[in-house]
Design a protein around this motif. Sequence first.
Motif, PDB file in Angstrom:
ATOM      1  N   LYS A 142      -9.120   4.439  -5.286  1.00 59.00           N
ATOM      2  CA  LYS A 142     -10.205   4.321  -6.260  1.00 59.00           C
ATOM      3  C   LYS A 142     -11.388   3.619  -5.610  1.00 59.00           C
ATOM      4  CE  LYS A 142     -11.187   3.118 -10.990  1.00 59.00           C
ATOM      5  NZ  LYS A 142     -10.640   3.068 -12.316  1.00 59.00           N
ATOM      6  N   HIS A 149     -10.532   4.426   7.231  1.00 59.93           N
ATOM      7  CA  HIS A 149     -11.713   4.481   6.373  1.00 59.93           C
ATOM      8  C   HIS A 149     -12.580   3.235   6.512  1.00 59.93           C
ATOM      9  CE1 HIS A 149     -10.025   1.761   3.289  1.00 59.93           C
ATOM     10  NE2 HIS A 149      -8.879   2.350   3.566  1.00 59.93           N
ATOM     11  N   ARG A 152       0.853  -1.191   0.000  1.00 58.24           N
ATOM     12  CA  ARG A 152       0.000   0.000   0.000  1.00 58.24           C
ATOM     13  C   ARG A 152       0.892   1.245   0.000  1.00 58.24           C
ATOM     14  NH1 ARG A 152      -3.001  -3.474  -1.059  1.00 58.24           N
ATOM     15  NH2 ARG A 152      -5.037  -3.979  -0.186  1.00 58.24           N
ATOM     16  N   THR A 153       0.411   2.313  -0.658  1.00 59.45           N
ATOM     17  CA  THR A 153       1.229   3.520  -0.803  1.00 59.45           C
ATOM     18  C   THR A 153       0.831   4.568   0.240  1.00 59.45           C
ATOM     19  OG1 THR A 153       1.296   3.062  -3.159  1.00 59.45           O
ATOM     20  CG2 THR A 153       1.992   5.251  -2.475  1.00 59.45           C
TER      21      THR A 153
HETATM   22  C1  FAD Z   1       1.274   8.625  -3.595  1.00 60.28           C
HETATM   23  C2  FAD Z   1       0.189   8.230  -2.603  1.00 60.28           C
HETATM   24  C3  FAD Z   1       0.273   8.663  -1.288  1.00 60.28           C
HETATM   25  C4  FAD Z   1      -0.729   8.333  -0.369  1.00 60.28           C
HETATM   26  N1  FAD Z   1      -0.617   8.765   0.918  1.00 60.28           N
HETATM   27  C5  FAD Z   1      -1.571   8.437   1.824  1.00 60.28           C
HETATM   28  C6  FAD Z   1      -1.454   8.872   3.193  1.00 60.28           C
HETATM   29  O1  FAD Z   1      -0.466   9.506   3.596  1.00 60.28           O
HETATM   30  N2  FAD Z   1      -2.448   8.536   4.050  1.00 60.28           N
HETATM   31  C7  FAD Z   1      -3.550   7.795   3.645  1.00 60.28           C
HETATM   32  O2  FAD Z   1      -4.418   7.515   4.466  1.00 60.28           O
HETATM   33  N3  FAD Z   1      -3.663   7.361   2.371  1.00 60.28           N
HETATM   34  C8  FAD Z   1      -2.703   7.668   1.462  1.00 60.28           C
HETATM   35  N4  FAD Z   1      -2.817   7.233   0.176  1.00 60.28           N
HETATM   36  C9  FAD Z   1      -4.034   6.484  -0.200  1.00 60.28           C
HETATM   37  C10 FAD Z   1      -3.962   5.006   0.205  1.00 60.28           C
HETATM   38  O3  FAD Z   1      -2.854   4.400  -0.450  1.00 60.28           O
HETATM   39  C11 FAD Z   1      -5.266   4.310  -0.227  1.00 60.28           C
HETATM   40  O4  FAD Z   1      -6.359   4.868   0.448  1.00 60.28           O
HETATM   41  C12 FAD Z   1      -5.218   2.804  -0.014  1.00 60.28           C
HETATM   42  O5  FAD Z   1      -6.230   2.221  -0.795  1.00 60.28           O
HETATM   43  C13 FAD Z   1      -5.438   2.408   1.437  1.00 60.28           C
HETATM   44  O6  FAD Z   1      -5.260   1.016   1.543  1.00 60.28           O
HETATM   45  P1  FAD Z   1      -6.242   0.080   2.370  1.00 60.28           P
HETATM   46  O7  FAD Z   1      -5.543  -1.228   2.491  1.00 60.28           O
HETATM   47  O8  FAD Z   1      -6.655   0.774   3.633  1.00 60.28           O
HETATM   48  O9  FAD Z   1      -7.516  -0.056   1.443  1.00 60.28           O
HETATM   49  P2  FAD Z   1      -7.610  -0.995   0.121  1.00 60.28           P
HETATM   50  O10 FAD Z   1      -7.462  -2.419   0.505  1.00 60.28           O
HETATM   51  O11 FAD Z   1      -6.676  -0.457  -0.907  1.00 60.28           O
HETATM   52  O12 FAD Z   1      -9.100  -0.722  -0.344  1.00 60.28           O
HETATM   53  C14 FAD Z   1     -10.213  -1.393   0.256  1.00 60.28           C
HETATM   54  C15 FAD Z   1     -11.482  -0.594  -0.039  1.00 60.28           C
HETATM   55  O13 FAD Z   1     -11.412   0.652   0.642  1.00 60.28           O
HETATM   56  C16 FAD Z   1     -11.658   1.730  -0.270  1.00 60.28           C
HETATM   57  N5  FAD Z   1     -10.829   2.873   0.152  1.00 60.28           N
HETATM   58  C17 FAD Z   1      -9.483   3.019   0.066  1.00 60.28           C
HETATM   59  N6  FAD Z   1      -9.074   4.194   0.577  1.00 60.28           N
HETATM   60  C18 FAD Z   1     -10.212   4.814   0.982  1.00 60.28           C
HETATM   61  C19 FAD Z   1     -10.467   6.065   1.607  1.00 60.28           C
HETATM   62  N7  FAD Z   1      -9.490   6.912   1.935  1.00 60.28           N
HETATM   63  N8  FAD Z   1     -11.761   6.380   1.903  1.00 60.28           N
HETATM   64  C20 FAD Z   1     -12.788   5.534   1.597  1.00 60.28           C
HETATM   65  N9  FAD Z   1     -12.596   4.331   1.012  1.00 60.28           N
HETATM   66  C21 FAD Z   1     -11.325   3.976   0.721  1.00 60.28           C
HETATM   67  C22 FAD Z   1     -11.286   1.185  -1.639  1.00 60.28           C
HETATM   68  O14 FAD Z   1     -12.002   1.860  -2.649  1.00 60.28           O
HETATM   69  C23 FAD Z   1     -11.688  -0.269  -1.514  1.00 60.28           C
HETATM   70  O15 FAD Z   1     -13.055  -0.427  -1.807  1.00 60.28           O
HETATM   71  C24 FAD Z   1      -1.831   7.537  -0.768  1.00 60.28           C
HETATM   72  C25 FAD Z   1      -1.895   7.078  -2.101  1.00 60.28           C
HETATM   73  C26 FAD Z   1      -0.902   7.430  -3.002  1.00 60.28           C
HETATM   74  C27 FAD Z   1      -0.987   6.931  -4.418  1.00 60.28           C
END
Ligand code: FAD
Length: 271
Positions: free
Chosen positions: A259, A112, A91-92
């Motif tokens: 996304k 989230h 994850r980024t």
């Molecule tokens: C360059 C870059 C920098 C980033 N920096 C940060 C940071 O500093 N802090 C941070 O919190 N995130 C940051 N993000 C975003 C983060 O990488 C994503 O939100 C990621 O999907 C979170 O991973 P997860 O495992 O929690 O959810 P995932 O397993 O990836 O997603 C599971 C589900 O949750 C949903 N989801 C993901 N993010 C959100 C959200 N924010 N709100 C509502 N639904 C969501 C998806 O659509 C999916 O349905 C960054 C992304 C990029 C590309």
Amino acid sequence: MTNDETSAAPIVRPENFRIATVLRSERVTPRMQRVSVQVDDLSRFDCHPRSMGPHVHALIPRGDLDRQEWPTADARGHAVYPPPERRPYVRTYSVRKFDYAENSMDIDFVLHGDEGVASRWAAAARIGEEVGLWRPHARILEAEPKRYVLAGDHTALPAIAFILDRLPQTAAGDLLIMVPDAWEEQALRVPPAMTLTWLHGDASQDLLAPAVLALGAQALRDAYLWVGAEAAISRRIRAFARRECGLPAERAYILNYWKRGMAEGSYDHGE
Ligand SMILES: Cc1cc2nc3c(=O)[nH]c(=O)nc-3n(C[C@H](O)[C@H](O)[C@H](O)COP(=O)(O)OP(=O)(O)OC[C@H]3O[C@@H](n4cnc5c(N)ncnc54)[C@H](O)[C@@H]3O)c2cc1C
């Protein structure tokens, strides 16, 4: 000496990879968890002073293993990941702050809900726990622009805060930040000639693209535009920046931070 001891070769990790340990974890705002992670030597993760929001690929441990396995390096130094059923999640995340004195980095995770592996991990991160980190990378700002437009949702707040900490006091422009409510606002270092607007809306709303578009093509033409937001919102802003404002690629950095309905890894970041 037993045969086992003589044959045990030391594990070699890729040069740009570190196994970090959780040093602290604290709730910054109701829906933002700051996890401070420590590595052996932070200078190896050094970033250019004008990095526009350095970010890491974090390897989030799987919850279903007693002991997480991490990438190793092959003879050429290339990463070899564990097999899929033992592989950590990638994850980024942005680096909110580097602390060279204690070899640590702060990473702010938006909470989230339970469906995200990283969000879930951060909410429950324990001191001493391991997390994998690839060396941060970032776009470098080569020349000082006339003005800045920095726009992002809750997930981009850590990167925007990092950028603001390093902007010259004379920097001018607009900051548009969308968070769920006033409780998620944070104190930021805003240069006097920059205007900060907080937008309040949950992740299902697009208040950000209309706010960027409302600045007008003329205001954006001179600017350096930085955006981190949900993919559909970033797409709208990207189209406006290219078609209406004719912003060249080196002055527009518009990323899909996440996304809707998709876990990271199933879409591209638009970089
Ligand atoms: C360059 C870059 C920098 C980033 N920096 C940060 C940071 O500093 N802090 C941070 O919190 N995130 C940051 N993000 C975003 C983060 O990488 C994503 O939100 C990621 O999907 C979170 O991973 P997860 O495992 O929690 O959810 P995932 O397993 O990836 O997603 C599971 C589900 O949750 C949903 N989801 C993901 N993010 C959100 C959200 N924010 N709100 C509502 N639904 C969501 C998806 O659509 C999916 O349905 C960054 C992304 C990029 C590309």
